[in-house]
Design a protein around this motif. Sequence first.
Motif, PDB file in Angstrom:
ATOM      1  N   TYR A 219       5.153   6.924   0.717  1.00  0.00           N
ATOM      2  CA  TYR A 219       4.634   5.551   0.706  1.00  0.00           C
ATOM      3  C   TYR A 219       3.213   5.502   1.246  1.00  0.00           C
ATOM      4  O   TYR A 219       2.339   4.822   0.686  1.00  0.00           O
ATOM      5  CB  TYR A 219       5.556   4.654   1.530  1.00  0.00           C
ATOM      6  N   GLU A 220       2.964   6.234   2.328  1.00  0.00           N
ATOM      7  CA  GLU A 220       1.653   6.188   2.982  1.00  0.00           C
ATOM      8  C   GLU A 220       0.534   6.690   2.079  1.00  0.00           C
ATOM      9  O   GLU A 220      -0.521   6.055   1.963  1.00  0.00           O
ATOM     10  CB  GLU A 220       1.675   7.006   4.290  1.00  0.00           C
ATOM     11  N   SER A 221       0.746   7.814   1.410  1.00  0.00           N
ATOM     12  CA  SER A 221      -0.301   8.357   0.539  1.00  0.00           C
ATOM     13  C   SER A 221      -0.494   7.468  -0.685  1.00  0.00           C
ATOM     14  O   SER A 221      -1.625   7.238  -1.135  1.00  0.00           O
ATOM     15  CB  SER A 221       0.052   9.785   0.105  1.00  0.00           C
ATOM     16  N   PHE A 222       0.602   6.937  -1.221  1.00  0.00           N
ATOM     17  CA  PHE A 222       0.508   6.043  -2.372  1.00  0.00           C
ATOM     18  C   PHE A 222      -0.282   4.794  -1.999  1.00  0.00           C
ATOM     19  O   PHE A 222      -1.124   4.314  -2.764  1.00  0.00           O
ATOM     20  CB  PHE A 222       1.918   5.652  -2.844  1.00  0.00           C
ATOM     21  N   LEU A 223      -0.028   4.264  -0.813  1.00  0.00           N
ATOM     22  CA  LEU A 223      -0.732   3.072  -0.329  1.00  0.00           C
ATOM     23  C   LEU A 223      -2.233   3.321  -0.224  1.00  0.00           C
ATOM     24  O   LEU A 223      -3.047   2.485  -0.649  1.00  0.00           O
ATOM     25  CB  LEU A 223      -0.174   2.669   1.034  1.00  0.00           C
ATOM     26  N   LEU A 224      -2.613   4.463   0.314  1.00  0.00           N
ATOM     27  CA  LEU A 224      -4.037   4.784   0.479  1.00  0.00           C
ATOM     28  C   LEU A 224      -4.734   4.937  -0.872  1.00  0.00           C
ATOM     29  O   LEU A 224      -5.862   4.455  -1.055  1.00  0.00           O
ATOM     30  CB  LEU A 224      -4.191   6.065   1.310  1.00  0.00           C
ATOM     31  N   PHE A 225      -4.088   5.602  -1.817  1.00  0.00           N
ATOM     32  CA  PHE A 225      -4.687   5.757  -3.146  1.00  0.00           C
ATOM     33  C   PHE A 225      -4.809   4.409  -3.851  1.00  0.00           C
ATOM     34  O   PHE A 225      -5.812   4.132  -4.508  1.00  0.00           O
ATOM     35  CB  PHE A 225      -3.863   6.723  -3.997  1.00  0.00           C
ATOM     36  N   ARG A 226      -3.782   3.566  -3.695  1.00  0.00           N
ATOM     37  CA  ARG A 226      -3.818   2.235  -4.325  1.00  0.00           C
ATOM     38  C   ARG A 226      -4.939   1.394  -3.732  1.00  0.00           C
ATOM     39  O   ARG A 226      -5.590   0.620  -4.437  1.00  0.00           O
ATOM     40  CB  ARG A 226      -2.466   1.544  -4.128  1.00  0.00           C
ATOM     41  N   LEU A 227      -5.164   1.558  -2.443  1.00  0.00           N
ATOM     42  CA  LEU A 227      -6.262   0.865  -1.768  1.00  0.00           C
ATOM     43  C   LEU A 227      -7.605   1.317  -2.319  1.00  0.00           C
ATOM     44  O   LEU A 227      -8.478   0.506  -2.643  1.00  0.00           O
ATOM     45  CB  LEU A 227      -6.199   1.129  -0.261  1.00  0.00           C
ATOM     46  N   ALA A 228      -7.768   2.636  -2.462  1.00  0.00           N
ATOM     47  CA  ALA A 228      -9.030   3.201  -2.945  1.00  0.00           C
ATOM     48  C   ALA A 228      -9.302   2.818  -4.396  1.00  0.00           C
ATOM     49  O   ALA A 228     -10.448   2.551  -4.772  1.00  0.00           O
ATOM     50  CB  ALA A 228      -9.015   4.721  -2.792  1.00  0.00           C
TER      51      ALA A 228
END
Length: 462
Positions: free
Chosen positions: A112-121
Amino acid sequence: MSSISTNQPLSSLNIFSGKGVQMRTFHITWLTFFFSFFAWFGMASLMPIAKEQLHLTKDQLGNIQIASVSATIIARLLIGRLVDKFGPRLTYTWLLIICSVPVLLIGTSQSYESFLLFRLAIGVIGASFVITQFHTSVMFAPSIKGTANATAGGFGNAGAGLANITMPLIASGFVGLGFCTQEDSWRYAMIVPGVMLLVFAFVYFRYTKDLPNGNYKELGIENENKENTFMLAVKDYRTWVLTIAYAACFGVEITIDNFAPIYFTDTFGASLATAGLCAGIFGLINLFARPLGGIVADKVGKSYGFSGKNLLLALLLVIEGIGIIFFGMTDQLGVAIFLMFLFGMSLKMANGATYSLVPFVNPKAVGSVAGIVGAGGNIGAMLIAFLFKAKAVKFTKDVIDETGVSQTKDLIDYTNAFYILGLIILITGVIVLAVKFAVKDREDEIEVSGEVIPAVSYVKSK
């Protein structure tokens, strides 16, 4: 054709023409914007797959939707200032290159954490809209700016609709070719929009010009106005009126683009492909609704000026709000699709009407005004995402999958969120309607001695 006519903004828009730097730039900028939005919303219709594989909760989904629109707020504020200073050509090229990285890499997410960061970027690519609106503003004369901006914006925004329709098909294509399993198909599908961003980075750099008569650097030009263009935009109250209005229309558009696929699958039991098609219809309305908003706004502006355009915008918002209220109340899929089309028309026309006004707030700070107003759209989307997160209701339901097997699934109901959103938009429309623009219009600054005046004034560097 004289040098004046070839080096000045065009006073007409022929979308079937590709002649001249103005029309070539027009077509390249809306196409680039189209694929930027395609990349931005590429994950939207694939979220049901990613949700199951990454075991995302209701709150995590809400955070991801918030992240997908929040980074764009800062990006649009920054990009408006950068495009005023460095020009649209270089600014767009670097934006595309930088944003291709998270689009290409989101498929590597395992948590979830990595997906969230990529979605943010990935959300940063939403700043592409500001550059497109600036570029069309300097390529066309004041009498046609609303039409040109709305047409470029509408064609470009349709990228979100096509993404909702085609990304599930692209994912299925990778599965059919044997490259991956159904569970991993979203990872491979996101490679396609990432590559397209790199392709258009090259195209934009190679084939566009900053201005009708050349690039900033080649011409050795700089802004005639030495003031901080961002502060010029901030100090004008009309900037903020348009920012609020854009939050109420474009902010809702992003919300529908993000939430519609899940809403149609979870609320009406639609399949992934059907839900993507329904959401895609909403996005593709941009092809004609946003341009129509700009065309109507230009005609209203000729007769009633800035205040007339403001009245048009307010009425469109009121109709949008009423449509969303009834959309949130229906339990019939067919009726929901019809109401989505209805409020979608008003919403996207309101988008076009808003940006028919933007170039006239302050011609010395077109990029900054466009950036602030554009950021307002994403602030609206972020606030709406918080609303949806708070009002979402989790429930379980027995559903039959494609193989005919019955399964109990955790689903999310956003019905109340849509109803409350409609009320908020309706109230916003009434507020915008009450605003009076007691300021001299700038739309009379169309011609001087028969020569068209550009949207932004420039002088040679000394």
